[in-house]
Motif scaffolding. Sequence first.
Motif, PDB file in Angstrom:
ATOM      1  N   ASP A 105       0.870  -1.176   0.000  1.00 26.04           N
ATOM      2  CA  ASP A 105       0.000   0.000   0.000  1.00 26.04           C
ATOM      3  C   ASP A 105       0.908   1.228   0.000  1.00 26.04           C
ATOM      4  OD1 ASP A 105      -2.119   1.749   0.399  1.00 26.04           O
ATOM      5  OD2 ASP A 105      -2.701   0.964   2.356  1.00 26.04           O
ATOM      6  N   HIS A 168      -1.715   1.414   9.205  1.00 21.99           N
ATOM      7  CA  HIS A 168      -2.225   0.078   9.565  1.00 21.99           C
ATOM      8  C   HIS A 168      -1.216  -1.006   9.210  1.00 21.99           C
ATOM      9  CE1 HIS A 168      -2.939  -0.212   5.193  1.00 21.99           C
ATOM     10  NE2 HIS A 168      -3.242   1.075   5.307  1.00 21.99           N
ATOM     11  N   HIS A 175      -5.725  -4.090   5.157  1.00 18.36           N
ATOM     12  CA  HIS A 175      -5.770  -3.459   6.488  1.00 18.36           C
ATOM     13  C   HIS A 175      -5.698  -4.539   7.554  1.00 18.36           C
ATOM     14  CE1 HIS A 175      -8.015  -0.083   4.283  1.00 18.36           C
ATOM     15  NE2 HIS A 175      -6.806   0.337   4.546  1.00 18.36           N
ATOM     16  N   ALA A 199       1.884  -0.030   7.182  1.00 17.47           N
ATOM     17  CA  ALA A 199       1.781   1.133   6.288  1.00 17.47           C
ATOM     18  C   ALA A 199       1.718   2.370   7.160  1.00 17.47           C
ATOM     19  CB  ALA A 199       0.537   1.030   5.424  1.00 17.47           C
ATOM     20  N   GLU A 201       1.181   6.354   6.995  1.00 19.41           N
ATOM     21  CA  GLU A 201       0.566   7.227   5.993  1.00 19.41           C
ATOM     22  C   GLU A 201       0.067   8.550   6.549  1.00 19.41           C
ATOM     23  OE1 GLU A 201      -3.022   5.765   4.119  1.00 19.41           O
ATOM     24  OE2 GLU A 201      -3.097   4.019   5.400  1.00 19.41           O
ATOM     25  N   GLU A 233       2.464   7.715   1.693  1.00 18.21           N
ATOM     26  CA  GLU A 233       2.401   6.418   2.373  1.00 18.21           C
ATOM     27  C   GLU A 233       3.429   5.447   1.804  1.00 18.21           C
ATOM     28  OE1 GLU A 233      -1.327   4.364   1.652  1.00 18.21           O
ATOM     29  OE2 GLU A 233      -1.019   3.041   3.367  1.00 18.21           O
TER      30      GLU A 233
HETATM   31 CO    CO Z   1      -3.176   2.579   3.648  1.00 18.72          CO
END
Ligand code: CO
Length: 249
Positions: A105, A168, A175, A199, A201, A233
């Motif tokens: 991500d 997350h 997620h 991740a 972000e 991110e």
């Molecule tokens: Co994300």
Amino acid sequence: MISIKSKREIELMKYAGHINYLTHEELAKYIKPGITTEQLDKIAHDFIIKHDCVPSCLGYEGFPKSICVSINDEIIHGIPGKRKLKEHDIVSIDFCVGYKGYHSDAARTYIVGTVSKEIEDLVKNTEKALYEGLSKVHSGAKIGDVSHAIESFAHKNGLSVPRELVGHGVGTDIHEDPDVPNYGEEGKGLVLKEGMTIAIEPMFNLGARYISMTDQDDWVIVTEDGLPSAHFEHTVLVTKDGYEILTGE
Ligand code: CO
Ligand code: MF3
């Protein structure tokens, strides 16, 4: 549940992350006034498929496209469509790439043409905040250390942090646990461990931190005051002494 990834899982995530990076690099070539957000979506979708990966946002909880494109006051989850980028916009592009069941991500915000100094600073400082947060990551650190570094960088630069939107864990799900908020207290929260993949972000608003949903669809989240917001991110692996960016070169 927080998962610690095996060597094999990390290898799969590295590939997913590398293709995520290359897709961002490809999209960067097309960020110009006049391109529609659905054209960007198609470029990303085809590029990801061509590299044996899947655009994992597509169909995720019903999300209808392969990438999120969020312009100006849109913070996240903008749905690509007929809207064209125009001079003086800022545009955040955020998406997930999956490979053999493992995800990555990453997000970047671009300036289209030129913007005011304060909006340019918003974008630059949001990107810097990602690295401020990353600098705190290592096995044994607390999530609050990362969160606090991001939040204090925002405030030092006169920016605000929408609290409802957080980083997350990433892995077999886009997620996963734990949450990685962009605000918090040093020394508080969960202890990071080698082998976690998260991740980070930062999303910063130029105006107030408050958010709202528009009526048009159920996805896009905008700033309540209509002022712009930026987003960067990376998905990273926590290592003994620091971190490894999985969504980089
Ligand atoms: Co994300
Ligand atoms: N980076 C976004 C997030 O963490 C991407 C989600 S994919 C979507 O929410 F399908 F929800 F858009």
